[in-house]
Design a protein around this motif. Structure first.
Motif, PDB file in Angstrom:
ATOM      1  N   HIS A  51       0.844  -1.204   0.000  1.00 32.13           N
ATOM      2  CA  HIS A  51       0.000   0.000   0.000  1.00 32.13           C
ATOM      3  C   HIS A  51       0.882   1.258   0.000  1.00 32.13           C
ATOM      4  N   HIS A  55       1.771   4.497  -2.874  1.00 31.57           N
ATOM      5  CA  HIS A  55       1.696   5.954  -2.706  1.00 31.57           C
ATOM      6  C   HIS A  55       2.769   6.652  -3.556  1.00 31.57           C
ATOM      7  N   SER A  88      -8.432   2.298   4.751  1.00 31.39           N
ATOM      8  CA  SER A  88      -7.979   3.631   4.405  1.00 31.39           C
ATOM      9  C   SER A  88      -8.889   4.276   3.344  1.00 31.39           C
ATOM     10  N   GLU A 110      -6.152   6.759  -1.917  1.00 30.64           N
ATOM     11  CA  GLU A 110      -6.139   5.636  -0.966  1.00 30.64           C
ATOM     12  C   GLU A 110      -6.742   4.371  -1.589  1.00 30.64           C
TER      13      GLU A 110
HETATM   14 ZN    ZN Z   1      -2.451   5.340   2.267  1.00 31.86          ZN
END
Ligand code: ZN
Length: 154
Positions: A51, A55, A88, A110
């Motif tokens: 995850h 980003h 998230s 997200e």
């Molecule tokens: Zn995140």
């Protein structure tokens, strides 16, 4: 990338008085911090690490691809898709951000990272993966296309 025993952030910065988190990506410093307790849970570590890595991908995605991802999310919402592929994105989605708003862009970011973690980590099944299969399959196809056209092989 570093592990920390006590990982707390506030306003995007490491802060001993902040909120405890599993991980934090400091994009401009190219730094990733992970909570030390994740070392005991390899599958969860994998989900959270992937995850966070996505980003960095979102930051470099470019507007055309980011718009394409947000278009896919708007279509999902039009079709009444509930659930998500991580908490998230889930809590941001529940606030029903209006398309075009900053809150929607944050939700899109997200959900992109949660989707990447769902498809490319070792998590397998997870209670936070609540998005229905047909929507999940569309996102998977989007990621496949994105990675193929980027020349990335996972
Ligand atoms: Zn995140």
């Amino acid at each position: 990338m570093r592990f920390r025993e006590d990982l707390r952030v506030r306003r995007g910065r490491f802060d001993r008085a902040g909120v405890e988190v599993h991980a934090a990506a400091f994009l401009r410093r190219r730094e990733l911090m992970l909570h030390a307790e994740l070392r005991d849970s390899p599958r969860e570590l994998s989900r959270i690490l992937v995850h966070e890595l996505f980003h960095f991908a979102w930051l470099r995605l470019g507007n055309t691809r980011r718009d394409s991802w947000m278009h896919l999310l708007r279509k999902e919402l039009d079709l009444g898709a509930r659930g998500e592929l991580g908490w998230s994105a889930e809590w941001r989605k529940r606030r029903s951000p209006s398309p075009g708003s900053l809150a929607f862009r944050e939700y899109a970011c997200e959900s992109f990272c949660d989707s990447g973690a769902c498809f490319y980590s070792l998590a397998g099944r997870h209670p936070e993966f609540t998005l229905k299969r047909r929507f999940r399959d569309r996102r998977r196809a989007w990621f496949r296309d994105f990675l193929e056209t980027s020349g990335v092989r996972l």
